[in-house]
Each structure stands twice: as C-alpha cells, then as structure tokens.
Design a protein around this motif. Structure first.
Motif, mmCIF file in Angstrom:
data_model
loop_
_atom_site.group_PDB
_atom_site.id
_atom_site.type_symbol
_atom_site.label_atom_id
_atom_site.label_comp_id
_atom_site.label_asym_id
_atom_site.label_seq_id
_atom_site.Cartn_x
_atom_site.Cartn_y
_atom_site.Cartn_z
ATOM 1 N N ARG A 125 43.941 79.593 -0.847
ATOM 2 C CA ARG A 125 43.242 80.000 -1.987
ATOM 3 C C ARG A 125 43.365 78.706 -2.961
ATOM 4 N N GLU A 126 44.570 78.511 -3.187
ATOM 5 C CA GLU A 126 44.913 77.333 -4.088
ATOM 6 C C GLU A 126 44.646 76.118 -3.684
ATOM 7 N N ALA A 127 44.632 75.826 -2.325
ATOM 8 C CA ALA A 127 44.157 74.569 -1.971
ATOM 9 C C ALA A 127 42.722 74.476 -2.023
ATOM 10 N N MET A 128 42.100 75.413 -1.601
ATOM 11 C CA MET A 128 40.567 75.256 -1.857
ATOM 12 C C MET A 128 40.106 75.086 -3.267
ATOM 13 N N ALA A 129 40.672 75.973 -4.319
ATOM 14 C CA ALA A 129 40.472 75.669 -5.715
ATOM 15 C C ALA A 129 40.846 73.978 -6.241
ATOM 16 N N ALA A 130 41.492 73.459 -5.331
ATOM 17 C CA ALA A 130 42.005 72.053 -5.846
ATOM 18 C C ALA A 130 40.948 71.469 -5.139
ATOM 19 N N GLY A 152 44.174 68.660 18.725
ATOM 20 C CA GLY A 152 43.611 69.566 17.891
ATOM 21 C C GLY A 152 42.415 69.120 16.918
ATOM 22 N N LEU A 153 42.582 68.018 16.351
ATOM 23 C CA LEU A 153 41.322 67.354 15.626
ATOM 24 C C LEU A 153 40.218 67.158 16.126
ATOM 25 N N GLU A 154 40.274 66.701 17.501
ATOM 26 C CA GLU A 154 39.069 66.334 18.433
ATOM 27 C C GLU A 154 38.163 67.783 18.559
ATOM 28 N N HIS A 155 38.901 68.856 18.546
ATOM 29 C CA HIS A 155 38.240 70.166 18.861
ATOM 30 C C HIS A 155 37.959 70.939 17.415
ATOM 31 N N ALA A 156 38.431 70.379 16.442
ATOM 32 C CA ALA A 156 38.353 71.073 15.056
ATOM 33 C C ALA A 156 36.986 70.871 14.589
ATOM 34 N N GLN A 157 36.261 72.026 14.212
ATOM 35 C CA GLN A 157 34.843 72.189 13.544
ATOM 36 C C GLN A 157 34.402 72.326 12.236
ATOM 37 N N GLY A 158 35.666 72.946 11.577
ATOM 38 C CA GLY A 158 35.374 73.508 10.108
ATOM 39 C C GLY A 158 35.464 72.284 9.273
ATOM 40 N N GLU A 159 35.429 72.318 7.998
ATOM 41 C CA GLU A 159 35.231 71.339 6.994
ATOM 42 C C GLU A 159 36.626 71.025 6.753
ATOM 43 N N PHE A 160 37.523 71.853 6.795
ATOM 44 C CA PHE A 160 39.135 71.510 6.506
ATOM 45 C C PHE A 160 40.309 71.980 7.690
ATOM 46 N N VAL A 161 40.964 70.945 7.777
ATOM 47 C CA VAL A 161 41.972 71.084 8.950
ATOM 48 C C VAL A 161 43.384 71.482 8.094
ATOM 49 N N THR A 201 54.036 69.389 6.927
ATOM 50 C CA THR A 201 53.682 70.838 7.055
ATOM 51 C C THR A 201 52.825 71.304 5.634
ATOM 52 N N SER A 202 52.032 71.897 5.660
ATOM 53 C CA SER A 202 51.245 72.484 4.566
ATOM 54 C C SER A 202 50.363 71.455 4.229
ATOM 55 N N ASN A 203 49.883 70.912 5.059
ATOM 56 C CA ASN A 203 48.939 69.734 4.587
ATOM 57 C C ASN A 203 47.226 70.376 4.855
ATOM 58 N N TYR A 204 46.605 70.210 3.883
ATOM 59 C CA TYR A 204 45.158 70.681 3.781
ATOM 60 C C TYR A 204 44.305 69.483 3.737
ATOM 61 N N PHE A 205 43.492 69.106 4.825
ATOM 62 C CA PHE A 205 42.716 67.807 4.888
ATOM 63 C C PHE A 205 41.378 68.169 4.982
ATOM 64 N N ASP A 207 36.599 61.813 -3.570
ATOM 65 C CA ASP A 207 37.763 61.091 -2.787
ATOM 66 C C ASP A 207 39.071 61.935 -2.557
ATOM 67 N N LEU A 208 39.097 63.214 -2.703
ATOM 68 C CA LEU A 208 40.145 64.002 -2.670
ATOM 69 C C LEU A 208 40.395 64.342 -1.243
ATOM 70 N N ALA A 209 41.117 63.704 -0.413
ATOM 71 C CA ALA A 209 41.207 63.928 1.153
ATOM 72 C C ALA A 209 42.167 64.919 1.597
ATOM 73 N N VAL A 210 43.371 65.172 0.933
ATOM 74 C CA VAL A 210 44.590 65.964 1.366
ATOM 75 C C VAL A 210 45.181 66.354 0.187
ATOM 76 N N VAL A 211 45.585 67.929 0.416
ATOM 77 C CA VAL A 211 46.322 68.837 -0.675
ATOM 78 C C VAL A 211 47.397 68.794 0.036
ATOM 79 N N GLN A 212 48.786 68.736 -0.704
ATOM 80 C CA GLN A 212 50.246 69.060 -0.136
ATOM 81 C C GLN A 212 50.579 70.047 -0.958
ATOM 82 N N ALA A 213 51.143 71.343 -0.214
ATOM 83 C CA ALA A 213 51.983 72.203 -0.636
ATOM 84 C C ALA A 213 53.422 71.656 -1.149
ATOM 85 N N PRO A 214 54.169 72.367 -1.906
ATOM 86 C CA PRO A 214 55.500 72.089 -1.870
ATOM 87 C C PRO A 214 56.269 72.777 -0.888
ATOM 88 N N LEU A 215 57.374 71.930 -0.380
ATOM 89 C CA LEU A 215 57.972 72.598 0.809
ATOM 90 C C LEU A 215 59.462 72.806 0.104
#
Length: 310
Positions: A30-35, A6-15, A91-95, A42-50
């Motif tokens: 929305r909250e992840a994009m605000a973060a 999936g990463l090989e074919h992703a084109q957006g700024e975030f995965v 899960t719920s990782n924003y990269f 250097d912020l590479a990933v945002v993790q949501a609580p599970l």
C-alpha cells in the motif's frame, strides 16, 4: 535469469521482487503504491528498507544490523531525496513494468543484478524513491556464510562500478556529471574504503604500539572523525544501537578488506560465480514478527495487479 523469465510473463503495471526467506511488512505494498501515486512519471522503482531480525545470533549479525540500518534508514533515503542514483537492494523492489522493460530488465551476468539495475535506471533518466515500512531479513551469523555473501556482493559492486564508469557521458543513455560524481563517491568510495580498512587499522595499531614518527595526530583525528560519523549515523538509524556492537565496529571493518581481496581474485578467475547463502540457521529470529503486524482493513482501491518476479 529467473527474474528476466518472470518479467517476460508479467502482465501487471507493477513488478515486485521479494527474497523467499524475507518477511515484508503487510502494509508495504500500500505504501509503495502511494509513493508511485505521488511520484512523477519518471519514478521507476520504490525500495523498501531492509532490516535484520536475528541480530542477537552473533557478533557478526549485530554488525550486520548496524550496516543495514545505516544504509537503508539514513544513506539511501538521503540519496533518494537528492535524486541521486541508488544501487538497489536485492529484495522489496517495486518497479513500473514498462520502465523496467525499457531499461532491459536484469543483467543475468552480474552477481549483484539489483545494484546494477538501480544505476541503469538512473542512466535512462528514471528516479528511485524510498518508503518506510521495512522488510525483515536473516543476516548470516556464521563467518563462512558471511564471507561468501560479502565476497559476492563486493564482486558484483565492482562489476557494477566498472559498467557504470564505462563511457558514462556518451550514447543515448548517459549520466549527467552530478550523477556520475555521486556514483564515484558512493559505490566507488565504498569499494576503495573496503580495500583500505584492514591495512589502515593495522598501520594505526602498529604506529601506536611502536610510537612511529610517521603516525601523527591528524591521522588519529581522521580515523576518529570517521568513527564518530558512523556512530552518529547508527544513532540516527536505530536510536539505541547495541553498545558493544558500536564499540567493536572497527574490528569488523578489516573483514571487509578480506572480502574485497577475495572479490578481486574472483573477478579475475570466476566473475559470474554465485556463492549461495544458506538461510535458516537463526536461533533468535522471531517467528511471529510479520504475522502479528497490524494490517489495514480497508481495501486497496485503484491498485493495479502486482506481478511477483521470483
């Protein structure tokens, strides 16, 4: 392997990665994009609580609820605040896609590829952040399913710890001493604790029953201090956790020792074996939990395309 495809074919700024059976809060992107907007380059990933939404299914799922709440609402936010390496949840990782690619994507041979990636991003000098809107998950409520899943997790964490501990201060990508010490205390410490939980509890019970001289007051005091620490963390995470789950928590810990022994055996005999976790058995999981959550009506201004890497 599927994530890397999936990463090989992703084109957006975030995965973004979600488990198929999960229920993310609608306002979470929305909250992840605000973060990311607040964070530095250097912020590479945002993790949501599970969090667990079927805790009433069984005693195991109630213990799982306590574990997840402490881990994702207390422990990981603390590590993120001090900028320590974080073993991500699956899960719920924003990269940021570019930084994810620079780190090499996911390790297709690690059975907890999420935890491995979190530490590898730190090794590349990247940071992780936590947000507050949760994703709801179904915990395994049957002993067999719980044991298979926990064995896989511990085997993957052992793999991750071994990789992170190999030549940590050499090469172009390296941990600083504080990061390496944090990994040993968190990931390494949790593996060691899981291995010792069962034997120590058996030793304490045997010592109390036979009044062995080897069992001293400070041994019980140390056990009580650890138990009270977990109780305080549970109160901080849940506010009003289930009393029976808290009282019976020490009986849950020896199960971790069994899973850890199984993980050590599998690490030797079949390190890449992935024990599948069956879902859909819950009797109490609320069907409408996410559907009824209020969604912001304002558009997501200036948000780049999200590519979902399943």
């Amino acid at each position: 392997k599927a994530l890397n495809y999936g990463l090989e074919h992703a084109q957006g700024e975030f995965v973004v990665v979600f488990d198929a059976e999960d229920r993310p809060s609608p306002g979470q992107p929305r909250e992840a994009m605000a973060a990311f907007a607040r964070g530095g380059r250097d912020l590479a990933v945002v993790q949501a609580p599970l969090l667990i939404d079927n805790a009433r299914d069984s005693w195991l799922s109630r213990q799982f609820e306590l574990e997840y709440a402490i881990h994702f609402l207390v422990w990981l936010p603390f590590l993120a605040k001090i900028k320590a390496p974080i073993a991500l949840g699956g899960t719920s990782n924003y990269f940021r896609r570019r930084q994810l690619e620079d780190a090499g994507g996911w390790d297709a041979w690690n059975v907890t590829e999420d935890a491995d990636l979190g530490l590898r991003l730190a090794r590349f000098g990247r940071e992780a952040a936590m947000i507050t809107l949760p994703t709801w998950e179904e915990a395994p409520s049957r002993p067999g399913e719980w044991m298979k899943q926990r064995t896989r997790w511990m085997k993957g964490h052992l793999q991750t710890w071994l990789v992170a501990s190999r030549a940590p201060f050499s090469g172009k990508q390296r941990f600083n001493p504080g990061e390496f010490l944090s990994i040993q205390m968190t990931l390494g410490g949790s593996l060691l604790a899981s291995l010792l939980h069962g034997p120590l509890l058996v030793w304490l019970i045997y010592g109390l029953a036979t009044q062995q001289a080897a069992l001293q007051g400070w041994h019980l005091g140390l056990f009580a201090a650890g138990y009270v620490g977990v109780l305080l963390a549970a109160l901080a995470a849940l506010g009003k956790p289930r009393l029976t789950a808290l009282l019976l928590l020490p009986l849950y810990w020896p199960l971790l020792s069994i899973a850890m022994l199984r993980a050590l055996w599998e690490m030797k005999t079949r390190p890449q074996f992935w024990a599948k976790t069956q879902h859909g058995f819950s009797r109490t999981r609320p069907v409408q939990q996410v559907i009824n959550t209020p969604v912001h009506e304002t558009p997501l201004d200036n948000v780049i395309q999200l590519d979902f890497g399943f």
